[in-house]
Design an enzyme around this catalytic site. Structure first.
Site, PDB file in Angstrom:
ATOM      1  N   GLU A 229       1.298   2.491   1.423  1.00  0.00           N
ATOM      2  CA  GLU A 229       1.415   3.949   1.535  1.00  0.00           C
ATOM      3  C   GLU A 229      -0.016   4.490   1.539  1.00  0.00           C
ATOM      4  OE1 GLU A 229       3.626   5.896  -1.600  1.00  0.00           O
ATOM      5  OE2 GLU A 229       3.236   7.865  -0.700  1.00  0.00           O
TER       6      GLU A 229
ATOM      7  N   ARG B  40       3.934  -8.975  -9.071  1.00  0.00           N
ATOM      8  CA  ARG B  40       2.701  -8.208  -8.875  1.00  0.00           C
ATOM      9  C   ARG B  40       1.554  -8.915  -9.570  1.00  0.00           C
ATOM     10  NH1 ARG B  40       3.508  -2.569  -7.627  1.00  0.00           N
ATOM     11  NH2 ARG B  40       1.442  -1.980  -8.367  1.00  0.00           N
TER      12      ARG B  40
ATOM     13  N   LYS C 186      -2.285   2.735  -8.060  1.00  0.00           N
ATOM     14  CA  LYS C 186      -3.017   3.760  -7.316  1.00  0.00           C
ATOM     15  C   LYS C 186      -3.017   5.086  -8.066  1.00  0.00           C
ATOM     16  CE  LYS C 186      -1.076   2.837  -3.381  1.00  0.00           C
ATOM     17  NZ  LYS C 186      -0.603   2.907  -1.998  1.00  0.00           N
TER      18      LYS C 186
HETATM   19  P1  ATP Z   1       0.482   1.159  -6.727  1.00  0.00           P
HETATM   20  O1  ATP Z   1       1.497   0.839  -7.748  1.00  0.00           O
HETATM   21  O2  ATP Z   1      -0.870   0.632  -7.001  1.00  0.00           O
HETATM   22  O3  ATP Z   1       0.450   2.595  -6.338  1.00  0.00           O
HETATM   23  P2  ATP Z   1       2.126   0.634  -4.567  1.00  0.00           P
HETATM   24  O4  ATP Z   1       3.092  -0.484  -4.685  1.00  0.00           O
HETATM   25  O5  ATP Z   1       2.651   1.984  -4.736  1.00  0.00           O
HETATM   26  O6  ATP Z   1       0.900   0.353  -5.479  1.00  0.00           O
HETATM   27  P3  ATP Z   1       1.915   0.456  -1.769  1.00  0.00           P
HETATM   28  O7  ATP Z   1       0.932   1.055  -0.884  1.00  0.00           O
HETATM   29  O8  ATP Z   1       3.308   0.914  -1.706  1.00  0.00           O
HETATM   30  O9  ATP Z   1       1.351   0.604  -3.228  1.00  0.00           O
HETATM   31  O10 ATP Z   1       1.855  -1.123  -1.685  1.00  0.00           O
HETATM   32  C1  ATP Z   1       1.871  -1.841  -0.485  1.00  0.00           C
HETATM   33  C2  ATP Z   1       2.347  -3.227  -0.788  1.00  0.00           C
HETATM   34  O11 ATP Z   1       1.474  -3.846  -1.735  1.00  0.00           O
HETATM   35  C3  ATP Z   1       3.738  -3.240  -1.393  1.00  0.00           C
HETATM   36  O12 ATP Z   1       4.506  -4.201  -0.705  1.00  0.00           O
HETATM   37  C4  ATP Z   1       3.524  -3.644  -2.816  1.00  0.00           C
HETATM   38  O13 ATP Z   1       4.579  -4.433  -3.243  1.00  0.00           O
HETATM   39  C5  ATP Z   1       2.232  -4.437  -2.759  1.00  0.00           C
HETATM   40  N1  ATP Z   1       1.488  -4.342  -4.026  1.00  0.00           N
HETATM   41  C6  ATP Z   1       1.034  -3.221  -4.630  1.00  0.00           C
HETATM   42  N2  ATP Z   1       0.452  -3.511  -5.790  1.00  0.00           N
HETATM   43  C7  ATP Z   1       0.518  -4.854  -5.944  1.00  0.00           C
HETATM   44  C8  ATP Z   1       0.083  -5.774  -6.945  1.00  0.00           C
HETATM   45  N3  ATP Z   1      -0.542  -5.362  -8.049  1.00  0.00           N
HETATM   46  N4  ATP Z   1       0.326  -7.092  -6.755  1.00  0.00           N
HETATM   47  C9  ATP Z   1       0.951  -7.513  -5.650  1.00  0.00           C
HETATM   48  N5  ATP Z   1       1.384  -6.707  -4.671  1.00  0.00           N
HETATM   49  C10 ATP Z   1       1.181  -5.387  -4.802  1.00  0.00           C
HETATM   50 MG    MG Z   2       4.596   2.083  -3.541  1.00  0.00          MG
END
Ligand code: ATP
Ligand code: MG
Length: 568
Positions: free
Chosen positions: A38, A264, A274
């Site tokens: 995102e 994760r 984020k």
């Molecule tokens: P955050 O929690 O940091 O805001 P998010 O999951 O909202 O992260 P996205 O942009 O939606 O951020 O993430 C894109 C992809 O990265 C998703 O498929 C998510 O599962 C993966 N992802 C995000 N954070 C991690 C992490 N700490 N370890 C592994 N994969 C991750």
């Molecule tokens: Mg997300």
């Protein structure tokens, strides 16, 4: 597909086992994955795990991996983030080729599919205020209750949904919900919201839309449109999988993707969210998304961490274990050191200088000595370094009254200056405040290059620079942003920040050869650690960032308490 540079060896894990089984059973004939960020912030090292997994799996099975922006919430998303994400994925060593997509490309189709559900009696417009809707969803122990608007007929639902799209209602006035089961044990199946009203300008679709699909409604359908076969996401989406499947089953989608979850990445002394990182940036607690203390890819790059070390690390962590866990930051630092040890040329830099004058060396004299560039890499060759009457050594390499176990310089003691000579401290010069400002030494001319003819030994070898030739530089030492191993992101995150996360040394002196390094080029400062030039350096104003110390100073810090960080 991953580029050559990113051609990492794959370990076996349950994701690859699933894909093998799908291919063997003929459920799939090709493998298509996607990385779906995102664009509401910069990528961090947790994302690197997801990027590595999706791109390396596609590469191994000769399939493809898409980069898809999950841009369904215009209130938080910006073009700056889209650009940064593309830059960072490329820097990490992966390439989506022509497969760059945006969920917003599918807004028309998603809208049609929403109407499809309405016509099938499987979605309805709900007028309940958000708070009431939340209460009526029940809890884990209590079933939800049906909304009074749940039994609206198809014509009324269609009419209201079209008017939502036409902009007749304000934000939050109505939503479109799937009609599934308000008593389901899975909260995500209790009539989840599919569309909400958001009067906001979207970075790509402008003001065309004032209703936007939710993550759940956009994600699986985007996967299906793109022919994604294995939709790999982190464990928090496990409970969404029944909804993912329900939507795929109830819509005329062109393919049948399946979702699989992996754990994760979490790191000690770090936050990987984020939302939390945005808070640090917007609150001015760090100097932007690329502050070298940030666990963002942009921050790590600026700090001097090579992309290859990040790939190596996330691959080592892997996806063998499905459960979430916290990885010790020391393991990441180990991957960084291991790589830099092989490739970084050695240089001499004095972080906290103390003047050392060689009394029996001509005041107007000087010579060039030979230094080895990298003992790990014979091909790196040698360089010459200037020597002279006045040098700088590290202030903490001298103690006037050395305790037992301190082998470096002290009054009357002889040590080796690296690649140069043996020197003996004859006199300690102090200022009015009683601080040591200069050491007067003598040198033994027969020890040129660092060895004595008579087999005499010394206990310590010190690094140094020649006062007349060394270049002034600022050196920034970074420590963990958070003092505790597991900062509480739900609590007072700002209160947990490490006050010693940045220590800036402005009096440092570095050897002449460092005048020509470029940002991102790693160097080892002997006995100190790995460093790289900050991109904001200018000729005459060199700034070096410490990528990582030579040894794990954090283990020591943890033992003594965070207050002592500056002493390490
Ligand atoms: P955050 O929690 O940091 O805001 P998010 O999951 O909202 O992260 P996205 O942009 O939606 O951020 O993430 C894109 C992809 O990265 C998703 O498929 C998510 O599962 C993966 N992802 C995000 N954070 C991690 C992490 N700490 N370890 C592994 N994969 C991750
Ligand atoms: Mg997300």
């Amino acid at each position: 597909m991953a580029s050559e540079a990113a051609g990492v060896e794959a370990g076996r894990d349950f994701i690859r086992d699933i894909i093998d089984a799908d291919l063997a059973a003929g459920r799939n004939t090709e493998v298509v994955t996607r990385f779906p960020p995102e664009p509401n912030g910069y990528l961090h090292i947790g994302h690197a795990k997801a990027i590595w997994l999706n791109f390396s799996v596609a590469q191994e099975y000769r399939g493809r991996c898409h980069l898809r922006f999950d841009d369904t919430n215009p209130t938080k998303e910006e073009q700056e983030y889209i650009d940064a994400i593309k830059r960072d994925v490329h820097w990490l060593g992966f390439d989506w080729g022509r497969h760059l997509y945006y969920a917003s490309d599918y807004f028309d189709r998603l809208y049609d599919w929403a109407e499809h559900l309405i016509r099938a009696g499987k979605a309805y417009v709900d007028d309940l205020p958000a708070e009431e809707m939340r209460v009526m969803r029940g809890s884990l122990t209590e079933p939800g209750r049906n909304s009074p608007y749940r039994e609206r007929d198809v014509p009324e639902n269609l009419d209201l949904f079209r008017r939502m799209r036409a902009g007749e209602f304000p934000n939050g006035a109505r939503v479109l919900r799937a009609k599934i089961d308000m008593s389901s044990g899975n909260m995500n199946l209790r009539d989840p919201v599919l569309y909400r009203i958001l009067h906001a300008t979207h970075p790509r679709t402008g003001t065309t839309w004032c209703i936007y699909p939710t993550y759940d409604f956009a994600h699986g359908q985007s996967d299906a449109i793109e022919g994604v076969t294995h939709s790999l996401c982190s464990l928090e989406f496990e409970d969404h999988r029944p909804l993912y499947n329900w939507l795929i089953d109830n819509l005329p989608v062109p393919s049948q993707p399946r979702q699989y979850e992996f754990s994760r990445l979490n790191l000690t002394h770090t936050v990987l969210s984020k939302r939390a990182l945005t808070q640090l940036v917007q609150g001015g607690h760090v100097k932007g998304w690329d502050d070298p203390r940030m666990p963002t890819l942009a921050g790590l790059r600026r700090r001097g961490v090579p992309a290859a070390a990040i790939r190596e690390f996330v691959q080592r962590v892997g996806v063998q274990a499905r459960a979430n866990s916290v990885v010790d930051i020391a393991m990441f630092e180990h991957s960084i050191r291991e790589l830099l040890n092989k490739i970084a040329p050695r240089r001499m830099a004095v972080l906290r200088p103390l003047k050392l004058r060689i009394d029996n060396y001509p005041a107007d004299g000087g010579e060039e000595l030979i230094a080895i560039n990298n003992p790990e890499d014979a091909a790196a060759g040698t360089r010459s370094i200037p020597f002279g009457h006045e040098l700088f050594i590290e202030r903490d390499d001298f103690l006037e009254d050395p305790p037992k176990g301190f082998y470096r310089l002290a009054p009357g003691r002889e040590v080796r200056l690296r690649y140069a000579y043996f020197v003996t401290c004859r006199e300690v010069v102090k200022n009015a405040a009683g601080e040591v400002v200069e050491l007067v030494c003598t040198y033994d001319p027969t020890t040129r290059g660092g060895n004595s003819l008579d087999g005499r030994r010394v206990q310590a070898t010190l690094h140094w620079v020649a006062a007349a030739h060394a270049i002034p530089a600022e050196i920034r030492l970074y420590n963990s942003l958070f003092t505790r191993p597991e900062p509480d992101i739900g609590g007072d995150l700002i209160g947990e920040l490490n006050p010693m996360s940045l220590e800036s040394l402005t009096e440092s002196r570095v050897e002449l050869a460092l005048a020509t390094v470029t940002p991102g080029e790693p160097v080892q400062f002997e006995r100190q650690g790995y460093f790289c030039l900050d991109p904001l350096s200018a000729p005459g104003r060199l700034i070096f960032n410490r990528t990582v110390a030579l040894r794990d100073s954090w283990t020591k810090v943890r033992a003594i308490g965070a207050q002592s960080v500056e002493k390490i």
